[in-house]
Design a protein around this motif. Structure first.
Motif: not given
Ligand code: DC
Length: 221
Positions: A33-35, A40-44, A87-88, A92-94
């Protein structure tokens, strides 16, 4: 190399179980899930719409992900930066949930996950480990829990953190997330035919651990 695949819906306690088993068995714990969260973080950060498959796919060539281990804990390096602490968040979950529904993202992460499992004894948790990533895993466990039990645990955590909510609200969110995960077009959550289902609705974490260890010992003996 031994491979243990641990799949199941959100909130069933996979990561706690996987961490405990990895430390007991001296295996490497891979939190897949961390990957997805790191993508997700990069895209954000790029201000890209996480639901836009073409826009997200166009970013993938820029993304470099590595997993490292410090004192037994997994750290994710995103283009060399340790993003484990970033990332938690709910945001970022979304993002992770949205990018994980994009086939190009899943294809991008396939080799990263397979390579780790070729070099180490692993217990890998996720959604498609037993079906797609490690279809020949030595042991496959599918951890499930009733929405009511998950909501009870989550509600207790939130109350402890001082978050104002109700059990009914938490339960409704839990049911909706399970529905979205099991009906999405790309890699919906499916139990592998040879996975053993473990339902921990009525179990404490140490009972879940003991039950999972029994399954593993039986399979490996
Ligand atoms: O397990 P987690 O909450 O850290 O996962 C983050 C998101 O990534 C979640 O929406 C499910 C998705 N995911 C996935 O699709 N496949 C995996 N193997 C792991 C996570």
């Amino acid at each position: 190399m031994f491979q243990i695949a641990l799949d199941g819906p959100s909130g069933a306690g996979k990561s706690t179980l996987a961490k405990n088993l990895a430390s007991y068995l001296q295996y490497v714990y891979v939190d897949t899930g961390a990957l997805y969260r790191s993508i997700g973080l990069f895209v954000r950060r790029k201000d890209v719409d996480p639901s836009d498959p073409e826009a997200v796919a166009a970013l993938l060539p820029e993304i470099r992900l590595e997993l490292t281990y410090q004192d037994g804990a997994q750290h994710v390096l995103l283009c060399g930066e340790d993003v484990s602490g970033l990332i938690r968040t709910p945001e970022i979950s979304m993002y992770a949930s949205k990018v994980s529904a994009i086939p190009a993202v899943r294809a991008f992460l396939l080799s990263t996950q397979k390579e780790i499992a070729e070099k180490n004894n692993v217990i890998m948790d996720g959604r498609d480990i037993g079906t797609v990533i490690l279809p020949n895993a030595d042991v496959k466990i599918f951890l499930v829990c009733s929405p009511e039990a998950k909501a009870r645990r989550r509600y207790a955590e939130l109350v402890e953190k001082g978050v104002e909510t109700t059990y009914e609200e938490v339960l409704a969110a839990m049911i909706e997330r399970d529905r979205a995960d099991s009906t999405r077009a790309a890699a919906p959550l499916i139990k592998a035919a040879d996975a053993i289902e473990l339902n921990n609705s009525e179990m404490e974490p140490e009972e879940t651990f003991a039950a999972a260890l029994n399954i593993i010992k039986e399979r490996l003996s």
